[in-house]
Design a protein around this motif. Structure first.
Motif, PDB file in Angstrom:
ATOM      1  N   ASP A  32      52.623  22.143  49.805  1.00  0.00           N
ATOM      2  CA  ASP A  32      53.245  22.078  48.515  1.00  0.00           C
ATOM      3  C   ASP A  32      52.509  23.332  47.953  1.00  0.00           C
ATOM      4  OD1 ASP A  32      53.860  19.347  48.747  1.00  0.00           O
ATOM      5  OD2 ASP A  32      52.146  18.137  48.271  1.00  0.00           O
ATOM      6  N   LEU A  33      52.139  23.519  48.347  1.00  0.00           N
ATOM      7  CA  LEU A  33      52.021  25.419  48.215  1.00  0.00           C
ATOM      8  C   LEU A  33      53.126  25.781  47.618  1.00  0.00           C
ATOM      9  CD1 LEU A  33      48.616  25.882  50.189  1.00  0.00           C
ATOM     10  CD2 LEU A  33      49.154  25.361  47.597  1.00  0.00           C
ATOM     11  N   PRO A  34      53.185  27.092  46.833  1.00  0.00           N
ATOM     12  CA  PRO A  34      54.311  27.588  46.495  1.00  0.00           C
ATOM     13  C   PRO A  34      54.171  28.784  47.864  1.00  0.00           C
ATOM     14  CG  PRO A  34      52.579  28.861  44.903  1.00  0.00           C
ATOM     15  CD  PRO A  34      52.350  27.489  45.675  1.00  0.00           C
ATOM     16  N   VAL A  35      55.640  29.273  47.675  1.00  0.00           N
ATOM     17  CA  VAL A  35      55.635  30.203  48.651  1.00  0.00           C
ATOM     18  C   VAL A  35      55.421  31.862  48.095  1.00  0.00           C
ATOM     19  CG1 VAL A  35      57.381  31.795  50.201  1.00  0.00           C
ATOM     20  CG2 VAL A  35      57.142  29.663  50.289  1.00  0.00           C
ATOM     21  N   GLU A  36      54.660  33.076  47.794  1.00  0.00           N
ATOM     22  CA  GLU A  36      54.976  34.043  46.648  1.00  0.00           C
ATOM     23  C   GLU A  36      54.777  34.878  47.943  1.00  0.00           C
ATOM     24  OE1 GLU A  36      50.442  34.898  46.274  1.00  0.00           O
ATOM     25  OE2 GLU A  36      50.502  32.366  45.003  1.00  0.00           O
ATOM     26  N   GLN A  37      56.094  36.533  47.155  1.00  0.00           N
ATOM     27  CA  GLN A  37      56.320  37.478  47.861  1.00  0.00           C
ATOM     28  C   GLN A  37      54.880  38.676  47.693  1.00  0.00           C
ATOM     29  OE1 GLN A  37      59.796  38.242  45.548  1.00  0.00           O
ATOM     30  NE2 GLN A  37      60.326  38.854  46.957  1.00  0.00           N
ATOM     31  N   ALA A  38      54.907  39.498  48.225  1.00  0.00           N
ATOM     32  CA  ALA A  38      53.677  40.528  48.263  1.00  0.00           C
ATOM     33  C   ALA A  38      54.115  41.359  46.506  1.00  0.00           C
ATOM     34  CB  ALA A  38      54.098  41.700  49.105  1.00  0.00           C
ATOM     35  N   SER A  39      52.942  41.792  45.805  1.00  0.00           N
ATOM     36  CA  SER A  39      53.355  41.758  44.465  1.00  0.00           C
ATOM     37  C   SER A  39      52.558  43.071  44.357  1.00  0.00           C
ATOM     38  CB  SER A  39      51.938  41.051  43.890  1.00  0.00           C
ATOM     39  OG  SER A  39      50.609  41.127  43.584  1.00  0.00           O
ATOM     40  N   ALA A  78      46.083  35.913  51.976  1.00  0.00           N
ATOM     41  CA  ALA A  78      46.133  34.067  53.135  1.00  0.00           C
ATOM     42  C   ALA A  78      45.117  33.784  52.720  1.00  0.00           C
ATOM     43  CB  ALA A  78      45.963  34.842  53.649  1.00  0.00           C
ATOM     44  N   ALA A  79      43.692  34.205  52.051  1.00  0.00           N
ATOM     45  CA  ALA A  79      42.419  33.497  52.024  1.00  0.00           C
ATOM     46  C   ALA A  79      42.054  32.762  51.013  1.00  0.00           C
ATOM     47  CB  ALA A  79      41.127  34.745  51.886  1.00  0.00           C
ATOM     48  N   VAL A  80      43.123  32.891  49.946  1.00  0.00           N
ATOM     49  CA  VAL A  80      42.875  31.872  48.717  1.00  0.00           C
ATOM     50  C   VAL A  80      44.193  30.763  48.983  1.00  0.00           C
ATOM     51  CG1 VAL A  80      44.573  31.390  46.668  1.00  0.00           C
ATOM     52  CG2 VAL A  80      43.006  33.662  47.452  1.00  0.00           C
ATOM     53  N   TYR A  81      45.002  30.873  50.520  1.00  0.00           N
ATOM     54  CA  TYR A  81      45.554  29.731  50.402  1.00  0.00           C
ATOM     55  C   TYR A  81      44.379  28.945  51.660  1.00  0.00           C
ATOM     56  CZ  TYR A  81      50.921  30.306  48.674  1.00  0.00           C
ATOM     57  OH  TYR A  81      51.594  30.447  48.294  1.00  0.00           O
ATOM     58  N   ILE A  82      44.474  29.656  52.617  1.00  0.00           N
ATOM     59  CA  ILE A  82      43.578  29.507  53.129  1.00  0.00           C
ATOM     60  C   ILE A  82      42.703  27.769  52.430  1.00  0.00           C
ATOM     61  CG2 ILE A  82      41.359  29.242  54.798  1.00  0.00           C
ATOM     62  CD1 ILE A  82      43.321  31.566  56.071  1.00  0.00           C
ATOM     63  N   ASP A  83      41.899  28.721  51.687  1.00  0.00           N
ATOM     64  CA  ASP A  83      40.499  28.303  50.891  1.00  0.00           C
ATOM     65  C   ASP A  83      41.409  26.518  50.260  1.00  0.00           C
ATOM     66  OD1 ASP A  83      38.055  27.931  49.274  1.00  0.00           O
ATOM     67  OD2 ASP A  83      39.220  28.456  47.606  1.00  0.00           O
ATOM     68  N   LYS A  84      42.564  27.164  49.230  1.00  0.00           N
ATOM     69  CA  LYS A  84      43.628  25.800  49.156  1.00  0.00           C
ATOM     70  C   LYS A  84      43.717  24.509  49.381  1.00  0.00           C
ATOM     71  CE  LYS A  84      45.043  28.448  45.303  1.00  0.00           C
ATOM     72  NZ  LYS A  84      46.359  28.203  44.545  1.00  0.00           N
ATOM     73  N   ILE A  85      44.081  25.357  51.061  1.00  0.00           N
ATOM     74  CA  ILE A  85      43.866  23.955  52.302  1.00  0.00           C
ATOM     75  C   ILE A  85      42.538  23.174  52.734  1.00  0.00           C
ATOM     76  CG2 ILE A  85      44.997  23.808  54.702  1.00  0.00           C
ATOM     77  CD1 ILE A  85      46.733  25.841  54.564  1.00  0.00           C
ATOM     78  N   LEU A  86      41.659  23.672  52.731  1.00  0.00           N
ATOM     79  CA  LEU A  86      40.757  23.482  53.434  1.00  0.00           C
ATOM     80  C   LEU A  86      40.374  22.389  52.290  1.00  0.00           C
ATOM     81  CD1 LEU A  86      39.045  26.365  54.964  1.00  0.00           C
ATOM     82  CD2 LEU A  86      39.708  24.160  56.277  1.00  0.00           C
ATOM     83  N   LYS A  87      40.061  23.212  50.687  1.00  0.00           N
ATOM     84  CA  LYS A  87      40.128  21.708  49.842  1.00  0.00           C
ATOM     85  C   LYS A  87      40.709  20.433  49.715  1.00  0.00           C
ATOM     86  CE  LYS A  87      37.118  24.952  47.040  1.00  0.00           C
ATOM     87  NZ  LYS A  87      37.634  25.964  45.414  1.00  0.00           N
ATOM     88  N   GLY A  88      41.592  20.432  50.576  1.00  0.00           N
ATOM     89  CA  GLY A  88      42.715  19.171  51.059  1.00  0.00           C
ATOM     90  C   GLY A  88      44.077  19.436  50.034  1.00  0.00           C
TER      91      GLY A  88
END
Length: 67
Positions: A29-36, A14-24
């Motif tokens: 456009d972000l892919p949906v991921e399943q737990a790995s 989730a932190a990686v997703y938030i980082d991408k969103i904050l960077k614009g």
């Protein structure tokens, strides 16, 4: 017995997703991921109380055993 996604790993993702969103990046456009990463947890105290025997082959594969 519990077999569930690792919540710590989900938080990191989730932190990686938030980082991408904050960077614009656009959220749409972000892919949906399943737990790995999943965790297998067995409560031996409860299993014994229910009269269940957990095979050693299963106990060797668990991530956490609750005594």
């Amino acid at each position: 017995m519990s077999y569930a996604p690792d919540l710590v790993d989900l938080t990191r993702r989730a932190a990686v997703y938030i980082d991408k969103i904050l960077k614009g990046a656009k959220p749409a456009d972000l892919p949906v991921e399943q737990a790995s990463k999943y965790l297998l947890i067995i409560n031996l105290k409860t299993a014994r109380a229910l009269g269940l025997t957990i095979p050693q082959a299963v106990l060797r594969q668990v991530d956490e055993v609750i005594q």
